[in-house]
Design an enzyme around this catalytic site. Structure first.
Site, PDB file in Angstrom:
ATOM      1  N   LYS A 109       1.018  -1.309   0.075  1.00 13.39           N
ATOM      2  CA  LYS A 109       0.039  -0.037   0.061  1.00 13.39           C
ATOM      3  C   LYS A 109       0.884   1.247  -0.066  1.00 13.39           C
ATOM      4  O   LYS A 109       1.940   1.347   0.829  1.00 13.39           O
ATOM      5  CB  LYS A 109      -0.894   0.140   1.427  1.00 13.39           C
ATOM      6  CG  LYS A 109      -1.647   1.186   1.601  1.00 13.39           C
ATOM      7  CD  LYS A 109      -2.171   1.240   2.901  1.00 13.39           C
ATOM      8  CE  LYS A 109      -1.270   1.368   4.130  1.00 13.39           C
ATOM      9  NZ  LYS A 109       0.024   2.550   4.119  1.00 13.39           N
ATOM     10  N   ALA A 161       7.512  -1.945   9.059  1.00  7.67           N
ATOM     11  CA  ALA A 161       7.612  -1.004   9.792  1.00  7.67           C
ATOM     12  C   ALA A 161       7.938   0.015   8.618  1.00  7.67           C
ATOM     13  O   ALA A 161       8.887   1.010   8.913  1.00  7.67           O
ATOM     14  CB  ALA A 161       8.459  -0.921  10.996  1.00  7.67           C
ATOM     15  N   ALA A 162       7.716   0.096   7.464  1.00  6.03           N
ATOM     16  CA  ALA A 162       7.946   0.729   6.322  1.00  6.03           C
ATOM     17  C   ALA A 162       6.900   1.652   5.795  1.00  6.03           C
ATOM     18  O   ALA A 162       7.169   2.412   4.725  1.00  6.03           O
ATOM     19  CB  ALA A 162       8.536  -0.155   5.239  1.00  6.03           C
ATOM     20  N   GLY A 163       5.760   1.858   6.206  1.00  4.74           N
ATOM     21  CA  GLY A 163       4.770   2.746   5.540  1.00  4.74           C
ATOM     22  C   GLY A 163       4.131   1.984   4.480  1.00  4.74           C
ATOM     23  O   GLY A 163       3.567   2.761   3.727  1.00  4.74           O
ATOM     24  N   GLY A 219       2.389  -1.040   4.493  1.00  7.28           N
ATOM     25  CA  GLY A 219       1.120  -1.726   4.877  1.00  7.28           C
ATOM     26  C   GLY A 219       1.462  -3.286   4.839  1.00  7.28           C
ATOM     27  O   GLY A 219       0.391  -3.877   4.461  1.00  7.28           O
ATOM     28  N   GLY A 220       2.694  -3.773   5.018  1.00  7.81           N
ATOM     29  CA  GLY A 220       2.935  -4.937   4.358  1.00  7.81           C
ATOM     30  C   GLY A 220       2.034  -6.117   5.357  1.00  7.81           C
ATOM     31  O   GLY A 220       1.567  -7.005   4.974  1.00  7.81           O
ATOM     32  N   GLY A 221       2.139  -5.895   6.583  1.00  2.00           N
ATOM     33  CA  GLY A 221       1.555  -7.039   7.580  1.00  2.00           C
ATOM     34  C   GLY A 221      -0.067  -6.953   7.527  1.00  2.00           C
ATOM     35  O   GLY A 221      -0.531  -7.760   7.564  1.00  2.00           O
ATOM     36  N   ASP A 269      -5.285  -0.530   8.605  1.00  2.00           N
ATOM     37  CA  ASP A 269      -5.002  -0.697   7.127  1.00  2.00           C
ATOM     38  C   ASP A 269      -5.729  -1.910   6.681  1.00  2.00           C
ATOM     39  O   ASP A 269      -5.511  -1.952   5.344  1.00  2.00           O
ATOM     40  CB  ASP A 269      -3.314  -0.611   6.965  1.00  2.00           C
ATOM     41  CG  ASP A 269      -3.079   0.931   7.179  1.00  2.00           C
ATOM     42  OD1 ASP A 269      -3.758   1.905   7.177  1.00  2.00           O
ATOM     43  OD2 ASP A 269      -1.684   1.060   7.327  1.00  2.00           O
TER      44      ASP A 269
END
Length: 288
Positions: free
Chosen positions: A9, A96-98, A100-102, A136
């Site tokens: 995302k 924790a990269a902005g 929305g991976g998780g 998210d």
């Protein structure tokens, strides 16, 4: 095993509207999705099992705390008798990269479980599980560009973007969302001016899209830089790319983006930036 993409995302704009009395922040964001993704496979079975593999597996944290398992348990609470099974997550997106991976992983898990139970992603129980899993996850259930507002629980209609290509750059530092919002420093009950809603439309022509991006911003940039100062270095470098039509930071960071109107310019920029900064995560992709 059945496989699902868990697409990254990208928050192209992000406005902080205020902080509610319960401590959550109200936002409004134009969200798009990238061609980059994690992959999630599912094989039905009696027990819930999550296996994490891939180049970023070590960043995913303890398996018991993975959002895939959390989403599955929350959906089971909505649907008694829901059949669990084995999930295999190929983790490729930085944590924790902005991006929305998780959340994308959790949404993919819900899609797989819903499909196995004969449910659509629009089923109220699936949506409730998504909202309960994380802010998210709901927008990631149907990964299409749209306006997301509230705490992620209010979604506008899907919008059609013009052809847009992105260079995504992460300086390999983490910007945990909780820390970034803490650095923002809004007191509970604070209300900021509501952002303009000119982006609420079913599709963008190219002129409107780039106009929206030129007027957009991310209200979390200053707070994210306090948490991860390397973000400022990335944003400065991306702003120096002549062909970039817009630059910014996604979500709470630390991934930043430069946007282009053609694939060739994005690919050329990726080669240059990756050569200059071999320690950074640098990828070119299309957005939709």
């Amino acid at each position: 095993m059945r496989w699902q993409r868990a697409s990254a995302k990208v928050n192209l704009t992000l406005r902080v509207v205020g902080r509610r009395a319960d401590g959550y922040h109200d936002l409004e964001s134009l969200v798009a999705f990238a061609g980059l993704c994690d992959w999630l496979a599912f094989e039905p079975g009696d027990d819930l099992n999550v296996e994490v593999l891939g180049s970023r597996a070590s960043e995913a944290g303890p398996v018991d705390e993975n959002l895939v398992a959390r989403a599955a348990r929350l959906l089971a609470a909505q649907i008694p008798g829901l059949r669990f099974g084995r999930f295999r997550l190929i983790k490729q997106l930085p944590a924790a990269a902005g991006l929305g991976g998780g959340s994308a992983d959790a949404a993919a898990a819900l899609r797989l479980l819903a499909d196995g139970a004969g449910l659509s992603v629009g089923d109220p129980r699936v949506r409730a599980a998504a909202c309960a899993t994380g802010a998210d996850v709901l927008v990631c259930l149907s990964p299409q560009a749209r306006i997301m507002s509230g705490i992620g629980d209010k979604l506008g209609a899907a919008v059609r973007l013009p052809k847009v290509f992105a260079l995504l750059v992460n300086p390999q530092v983490r910007a945990p969302t909780r820390e970034v919002f803490a650095a923002l420093g809004l007191a509970p009950g604070s209300q900021l001016e509501s952002p303009a809603r000119s982006a609420h439309r079913p599709e963008f022509d190219a002129g409107v899209f780039w106009d929206v991006l030129s007027r957009g911003s991310n209200d979390l940039v200053a707070a994210a830089i306090r948490v991860a100062p390397a973000i400022a270095t990335v944003l400065k470098r991306l702003s120096q790319i002549p062909e970039a039509k817009a630059t910014g930071m996604s979500g709470s960071g630390a991934t930043c983006f430069a946007l282009f109107g053609d694939r060739r310019s994005a690919a050329a920029a990726r080669r240059i930036v990756a050569a200059e900064h071999p320690g950074w995560w640098v990828e070119a992709t299309c957005l939709h």
